[in-house]
Scaffold this motif. Structure first.
Motif, mmCIF file in Angstrom:
data_model
loop_
_atom_site.group_PDB
_atom_site.id
_atom_site.type_symbol
_atom_site.label_atom_id
_atom_site.label_comp_id
_atom_site.label_asym_id
_atom_site.label_seq_id
_atom_site.Cartn_x
_atom_site.Cartn_y
_atom_site.Cartn_z
ATOM 1 N N SER A 1 0.701 -1.135 0.058
ATOM 2 C CA SER A 1 0.154 -0.207 -0.162
ATOM 3 C C SER A 1 0.890 1.230 -0.036
ATOM 4 O O SER A 1 0.619 2.161 0.748
ATOM 5 C CB SER A 1 -0.967 0.071 1.356
ATOM 6 N N SER A 2 1.836 1.081 -0.794
ATOM 7 C CA SER A 2 2.784 2.170 -1.066
ATOM 8 C C SER A 2 3.581 2.749 0.040
ATOM 9 O O SER A 2 4.488 3.697 0.226
ATOM 10 C CB SER A 2 1.916 3.653 -1.530
ATOM 11 N N VAL A 3 3.689 1.986 1.119
ATOM 12 C CA VAL A 3 4.729 1.924 2.183
ATOM 13 C C VAL A 3 5.869 0.889 2.056
ATOM 14 O O VAL A 3 5.475 -0.317 1.643
ATOM 15 C CB VAL A 3 3.931 1.798 3.454
ATOM 16 N N VAL A 4 7.056 1.426 2.139
ATOM 17 C CA VAL A 4 8.430 0.459 1.833
ATOM 18 C C VAL A 4 8.357 -0.389 3.180
ATOM 19 O O VAL A 4 8.503 0.063 4.475
ATOM 20 C CB VAL A 4 9.638 1.302 1.696
ATOM 21 N N GLN A 5 8.378 -1.721 3.058
ATOM 22 C CA GLN A 5 8.328 -2.506 4.175
ATOM 23 C C GLN A 5 9.707 -3.270 4.656
ATOM 24 O O GLN A 5 10.052 -3.308 5.501
ATOM 25 C CB GLN A 5 7.296 -3.843 4.081
ATOM 26 N N LYS A 6 10.504 -3.335 3.331
ATOM 27 C CA LYS A 6 11.583 -3.747 3.518
ATOM 28 C C LYS A 6 12.513 -3.478 2.335
ATOM 29 O O LYS A 6 12.072 -2.823 1.376
ATOM 30 C CB LYS A 6 12.001 -5.236 3.395
ATOM 31 N N GLU A 7 13.999 -3.323 2.536
ATOM 32 C CA GLU A 7 14.845 -2.631 1.618
ATOM 33 C C GLU A 7 16.065 -3.534 1.535
ATOM 34 O O GLU A 7 16.475 -3.834 2.891
ATOM 35 C CB GLU A 7 15.009 -1.216 1.913
ATOM 36 N N PHE A 8 16.580 -3.705 0.393
ATOM 37 C CA PHE A 8 17.792 -4.746 0.241
ATOM 38 C C PHE A 8 18.940 -4.014 -0.830
ATOM 39 O O PHE A 8 18.361 -3.255 -2.006
ATOM 40 C CB PHE A 8 17.313 -6.165 -0.467
ATOM 41 N N LYS A 9 20.125 -4.176 -0.550
ATOM 42 C CA LYS A 9 21.167 -3.786 -1.514
ATOM 43 C C LYS A 9 21.115 -4.681 -2.656
ATOM 44 O O LYS A 9 21.258 -6.057 -2.472
ATOM 45 C CB LYS A 9 22.414 -3.777 -0.820
ATOM 46 N N MET B 1 17.874 -12.773 -1.050
ATOM 47 C CA MET B 1 17.057 -13.461 -1.830
ATOM 48 C C MET B 1 15.880 -14.444 -1.044
ATOM 49 O O MET B 1 14.683 -14.573 -1.609
ATOM 50 C CB MET B 1 17.787 -14.350 -2.773
ATOM 51 N N GLU B 2 16.584 -15.248 -0.177
ATOM 52 C CA GLU B 2 15.611 -16.011 0.650
ATOM 53 C C GLU B 2 14.358 -15.347 1.422
ATOM 54 O O GLU B 2 13.185 -15.873 1.011
ATOM 55 C CB GLU B 2 16.325 -16.750 1.694
ATOM 56 N N GLU B 3 14.660 -14.169 1.692
ATOM 57 C CA GLU B 3 13.569 -13.216 2.428
ATOM 58 C C GLU B 3 12.753 -12.785 1.362
ATOM 59 O O GLU B 3 11.438 -12.847 1.564
ATOM 60 C CB GLU B 3 14.158 -12.028 2.987
#
Length: 161
Positions: free
Chosen positions: A40-48, A144-146
């Motif tokens: 819903s337009s909110v960043v939940q997780k971020e990855f490099k 990637m697992e996540e």
């Protein structure tokens, strides 16, 4: 005590399931080398991430080592990839195909979000510090697992410059 442990495991599994269903957009910010999972337009997780070896600009032809830009769909998962798990990006779309056909070239394909080359996951501390794919979006195997667990086939992906 055993009932409490079972209840805790059940609730943890239920919450993880609800969270997994809530990711409705994957966003890749190429310039920042980030992959974001949004609900819903909110960043939940971020990855490099690491990208194609020549990442600036939109993928035009097969072999240009560019990661596409635009809106696509994560249309299927591939657990038997040459890399640690992979999720296919629906590149090329009709516009990409038409542009390549007009130029008389192949647009390429098989663009994925994936982990490290099988057997080389231990190198991700180094390999994730530079762009090395042929146009894919690469994560460490743990990341990637996540992503694999949280993102369902059919989820939209937006790849930004």
């Amino acid at each position: 005590m055993q009932r409490r442990e079972l209840l805790a495991l059940f609730l943890a599994g239920t919450l993880a399931s609800v969270h997994a269903q809530s990711i409705d957009l994957v966003r890749v910010l190429k310039a920042e080398r980030k992959l974001q999972l949004l609900s819903s337009s909110v960043v939940q997780k971020e990855f490099k991430v690491a990208l194609g070896g020549s990442p600036v600009g939109h993928k035009q032809i097969e072999g240009d080592q560019k990661t596409p830009e635009g809106n696509y769909v994560l249309d299927y998962k591939k657990s038997d990839s040459a890399f640690y798990k992979a999720i296919h990006i629906s590149y090329p779309n009709a516009e990409d195909t038409a542009r390549a056909k007009k130029q008389g070239v192949s647009p390429g394909g098989q663009i994925m979000i994936h982990g490290q080359k099988n057997g080389l996951g231990w190198l991700s501390g180094v390999s994730q510090s530079f762009d090395w794919t042929n146009g894919c979006v690469a994560l460490s195997n743990a990341d990637m697992e996540e992503v694999w667990k949280l993102v369902k086939s059919g989820t939209r992906i937006e790849l930004r410059p």
